[in-house]
Scaffold this motif. Structure first.
Motif, PDB file in Angstrom:
ATOM      1  N   HIS A  51       0.793  -1.232   0.000  1.00  0.00           N
ATOM      2  CA  HIS A  51       0.000   0.000   0.000  1.00  0.00           C
ATOM      3  C   HIS A  51       0.837   1.300   0.000  1.00  0.00           C
ATOM      4  O   HIS A  51       0.599   2.170  -0.851  1.00  0.00           O
ATOM      5  CB  HIS A  51      -0.976  -0.041   1.178  1.00  0.00           C
ATOM      6  N   VAL A 102      -7.933   0.504  -3.582  1.00  0.00           N
ATOM      7  CA  VAL A 102      -8.302  -0.907  -3.380  1.00  0.00           C
ATOM      8  C   VAL A 102      -7.494  -1.516  -2.226  1.00  0.00           C
ATOM      9  O   VAL A 102      -8.062  -2.114  -1.300  1.00  0.00           O
ATOM     10  CB  VAL A 102      -8.090  -1.716  -4.688  1.00  0.00           C
ATOM     11  N   THR A 103      -6.168  -1.330  -2.244  1.00  0.00           N
ATOM     12  CA  THR A 103      -5.340  -1.927  -1.180  1.00  0.00           C
ATOM     13  C   THR A 103      -5.624  -1.255   0.166  1.00  0.00           C
ATOM     14  O   THR A 103      -5.655  -1.915   1.207  1.00  0.00           O
ATOM     15  CB  THR A 103      -3.832  -1.800  -1.506  1.00  0.00           C
ATOM     16  N   SER A 105      -8.489  -0.006   1.045  1.00  0.00           N
ATOM     17  CA  SER A 105      -9.792  -0.505   1.486  1.00  0.00           C
ATOM     18  C   SER A 105      -9.656  -1.882   2.153  1.00  0.00           C
ATOM     19  O   SER A 105     -10.275  -2.151   3.183  1.00  0.00           O
ATOM     20  CB  SER A 105     -10.711  -0.578   0.268  1.00  0.00           C
ATOM     21  N   ILE A 106      -8.806  -2.723   1.547  1.00  0.00           N
ATOM     22  CA  ILE A 106      -8.584  -4.069   2.115  1.00  0.00           C
ATOM     23  C   ILE A 106      -7.919  -3.943   3.497  1.00  0.00           C
ATOM     24  O   ILE A 106      -8.332  -4.589   4.469  1.00  0.00           O
ATOM     25  CB  ILE A 106      -7.712  -4.917   1.159  1.00  0.00           C
ATOM     26  N   TRP A 107      -6.934  -3.083   3.587  1.00  0.00           N
ATOM     27  CA  TRP A 107      -6.231  -2.875   4.860  1.00  0.00           C
ATOM     28  C   TRP A 107      -7.184  -2.255   5.905  1.00  0.00           C
ATOM     29  O   TRP A 107      -7.163  -2.595   7.088  1.00  0.00           O
ATOM     30  CB  TRP A 107      -5.023  -1.951   4.647  1.00  0.00           C
ATOM     31  N   GLY A 108      -8.028  -1.314   5.432  1.00  0.00           N
ATOM     32  CA  GLY A 108      -9.003  -0.680   6.331  1.00  0.00           C
ATOM     33  C   GLY A 108      -9.974  -1.696   6.903  1.00  0.00           C
ATOM     34  O   GLY A 108     -10.320  -1.660   8.088  1.00  0.00           O
ATOM     35  N   ARG A 109     -10.402  -2.644   6.071  1.00  0.00           N
ATOM     36  CA  ARG A 109     -11.332  -3.695   6.534  1.00  0.00           C
ATOM     37  C   ARG A 109     -10.672  -4.510   7.641  1.00  0.00           C
ATOM     38  O   ARG A 109     -11.315  -4.885   8.631  1.00  0.00           O
ATOM     39  CB  ARG A 109     -11.697  -4.578   5.339  1.00  0.00           C
ATOM     40  N   VAL A 114     -14.025  -1.837   8.550  1.00  0.00           N
ATOM     41  CA  VAL A 114     -14.906  -1.346   7.473  1.00  0.00           C
ATOM     42  C   VAL A 114     -14.095  -1.206   6.183  1.00  0.00           C
ATOM     43  O   VAL A 114     -12.893  -0.955   6.215  1.00  0.00           O
ATOM     44  CB  VAL A 114     -15.530   0.034   7.818  1.00  0.00           C
ATOM     45  N   TRP A 115     -14.789  -1.384   5.058  1.00  0.00           N
ATOM     46  CA  TRP A 115     -14.120  -1.246   3.758  1.00  0.00           C
ATOM     47  C   TRP A 115     -13.825   0.224   3.471  1.00  0.00           C
ATOM     48  O   TRP A 115     -12.874   0.547   2.783  1.00  0.00           O
ATOM     49  CB  TRP A 115     -14.999  -1.792   2.628  1.00  0.00           C
ATOM     50  N   TRP A 116     -14.681   1.094   3.998  1.00  0.00           N
ATOM     51  CA  TRP A 116     -14.541   2.514   3.667  1.00  0.00           C
ATOM     52  C   TRP A 116     -15.009   3.350   4.845  1.00  0.00           C
ATOM     53  O   TRP A 116     -15.976   2.980   5.512  1.00  0.00           O
ATOM     54  CB  TRP A 116     -15.391   2.865   2.432  1.00  0.00           C
ATOM     55  N   THR A 117     -14.330   4.451   5.109  1.00  0.00           N
ATOM     56  CA  THR A 117     -14.795   5.387   6.133  1.00  0.00           C
ATOM     57  C   THR A 117     -14.570   6.804   5.615  1.00  0.00           C
ATOM     58  O   THR A 117     -13.649   7.036   4.806  1.00  0.00           O
ATOM     59  CB  THR A 117     -14.072   5.156   7.473  1.00  0.00           C
TER      60      THR A 117
END
Lengths: 267, 222
Positions: A51, A102-103, A105-109, A114-117
């Motif tokens: 990332h 994308v990366t 979002s994956i790390w955030g999950r 969550v996928w997005w904040t």
């Protein structure tokens, strides 16, 4: 036999491509097998080897686009080369920007659940991606090369402003996204983690350079295709005007338009 | 420059007064957008109250796109833009004039939309100073960026679709800051609304300065 002028590849791109592939393989090996899991993040720390490097290449692409656009706008330096470099930087930057989203979002999950904040850094990166799509759409919409270079250079400068705000977003606002990791007084990354992270920057940097060189040359080939296409179309048109009167039999001495199609059919 | 700006603004507003496109089409469209937001939230009054500032500024953004499209559609028809180029008016004056005309139309839309928000979403207006200041600054930002991008896409075949794609990301920070300022003014958040207004002022200054500097080149090229 392949015409070397009709291709965007060269010894330089082959060296860059193979080096990038080797560095990416090394990055994968170190990142997945040699580097230990993190005390806090566990296995998810391996996103650290993708990332940040991808996000840096996104900034590098838009930075290149900005510098090339500035060079094009500067009357003394104005040259189609800068415009080619600008579009190459923007397009490759957009690809890496999408990869960053994308990366991230994956790390955030994994980290936040969550996928997005609606965090300042994430929102600004999404806006930056939308701006880059607008920039590329604008380039496709303008036919005249000079106008295209001018308007896209202006849009590129605005994109640069967003890049700067995006970079400092974690300092200016309270965000979930972590602040600077490497370039601070007491970095928390060291040992295998630091080494793998540096390899990731080299690997993605080589891939970035490979893509930019190809895209730059492709833009030049497209320009050449457009110019040569116009020249050959003009030549064909000129030959159409002169050829029937001098060459085609049956037309000499009889140039009436009503008979011409019949003659042509009978041949 | 200012004399030219007044002339161009007067011309655009005269066209609007005669055609009434903003009044008869843009305002009803903005109110329909508010109604649709109400449907989307399924008449959940507390949620609508919370979201009202954001919905309001989204409706303003959509209306702004229409107003900018309209502002350049009248120049594109009958080659009017060539007349504007040959008129000898300063490009910066043309930019300021067109931005002022779009801004004034947007202010009318905002006043009517505020009424819509009060009636439809039961919003109680408080903090008038902050509401008005942030509305004026964000309108200046929307009009400045809108007119600069409108000029940029004026001569393009695909301007109707390209302009929203170019403009929406540019105006997203304005919508965000204006929403936060209004949320603060209406007592929906504890953030300092005046700081958000300061940010809106920065956006407006950047967009207006960028437009003044670049409008001449954009008019020549598009």
């Amino acid at each position: 036999m392949r015409n070397p002028q009709a291709s965007s590849s060269s010894r330089l791109t082959r060296v860059l491509g193979w080096s990038a592939l080797a560095a990416l393989a090394l990055n994968t090996w170190w990142g997945l097998w040699l580097s230990p899991p993190d005390v806090v993040q566990g296995q998810f720390v391996r996103m650290l080897y993708v990332h940040p490097a991808v996000a840096t290449m996104c900034y590098a692409g838009f930075g290149l686009c900005t510098l090339a656009s500035l060079a094009w706008l500067w009357p003394r330096l104005r040259s189609p080369r800068w415009d080619r470099l600008a579009v190459a930087g923007a397009e490759v930057g957009a690809v890496f920007c999408l990869a960053t989203l994308v990366t991230g979002s994956i790390w955030g999950r994994a980290s936040w659940g969550v996928w997005w904040t609606w965090d300042a850094r994430l929102t600004l990166t999404a806006i930056l991606f939308a701006l880059s799509l607008g920039y590329l759409a604008l380039r496709r919409a303008v036919d005249n090369p000079h106008s295209r270079a001018l308007v896209s250079s202006m849009v590129a400068l605005l994109m640069a402003l967003t890049v700067v705000v995006d970079h400092y977003a974690t300092s200016w606002w309270v965000t979930l996204h972590q602040n600077t990791t490497l370039f601070k007084q007491d970095p928390t990354v060291h040992g295998w983690q630091l080494a793998t992270m540096l390899v990731s920057f080299i690997a993605f940097g080589l891939a970035f350079a490979w893509l930019v060189v190809h895209r730059y040359r492709l833009e030049g080939l497209e320009e050449r295709y457009e110019n040569e296409g116009l020249v050959s179309a003009l030549e064909a048109r000129r030959s159409e005007v002169t050829a029937p009167l001098d060459v085609r039999p049956g037309f000499e001495g009889d140039r009436s338009p009503s008979r011409a199609p019949a003659e042509a059919v009978s041949q | 420059m200012w004399r030219d700006a007044v002339l161009v603004a007067g011309k655009d507003l005269a066209v609007e007064r005669r055609s009434r496109v903003a009044l008869n089409q843009v305002v009803p469209y903005a109110l329909v957008v508010l109604l649709l937001f109400g449907f989307a939230f399924d008449q959940d009054r507390p949620l609508l109250l919370q979201a009202a500032p954001g919905l309001f500024w989204l409706a303003v953004l959509f209306s702004g796109l229409l107003a900018v499209q309209r502002s350049f559609a009248i120049e594109a028809s009958d080659g009017a833009v060539d007349g504007l180029r040959l008129s000898g008016l300063e490009p910066a004056g043309i930019f300021v004039g067109k931005a002022a005309a779009v801004g004034l139309q947007l202010l009318v839309v905002e006043v009517l939309l505020t009424g819509g928000v009060v009636v439809l979403f039961h919003t109680r207006l408080e903090g008038a100073g902050l509401l008005i200041t942030s509305a004026l600054l964000s309108t200046a930002g929307v009009a400045g960026a809108g007119v600069a991008y409108g000029a940029l896409s004026m001569g393009l075949r695909v301007r109707e679709t390209l302009l929203p794609l170019l403009l929406a990301p540019v105006l997203a920070p304005v919508v965000l800051a204006a929403t936060e300022a209004w949320r603060s003014a209406l007592g929906l958040s504890s953030a300092d609304g005046w700081r958000w207004s300061g940010l809106l002022g920065c956006f407006a200054a950047v967009y207006l300065a960028g437009g003044v500097l670049s409008f001449g080149a954009l008019m020549e090229e598009t």
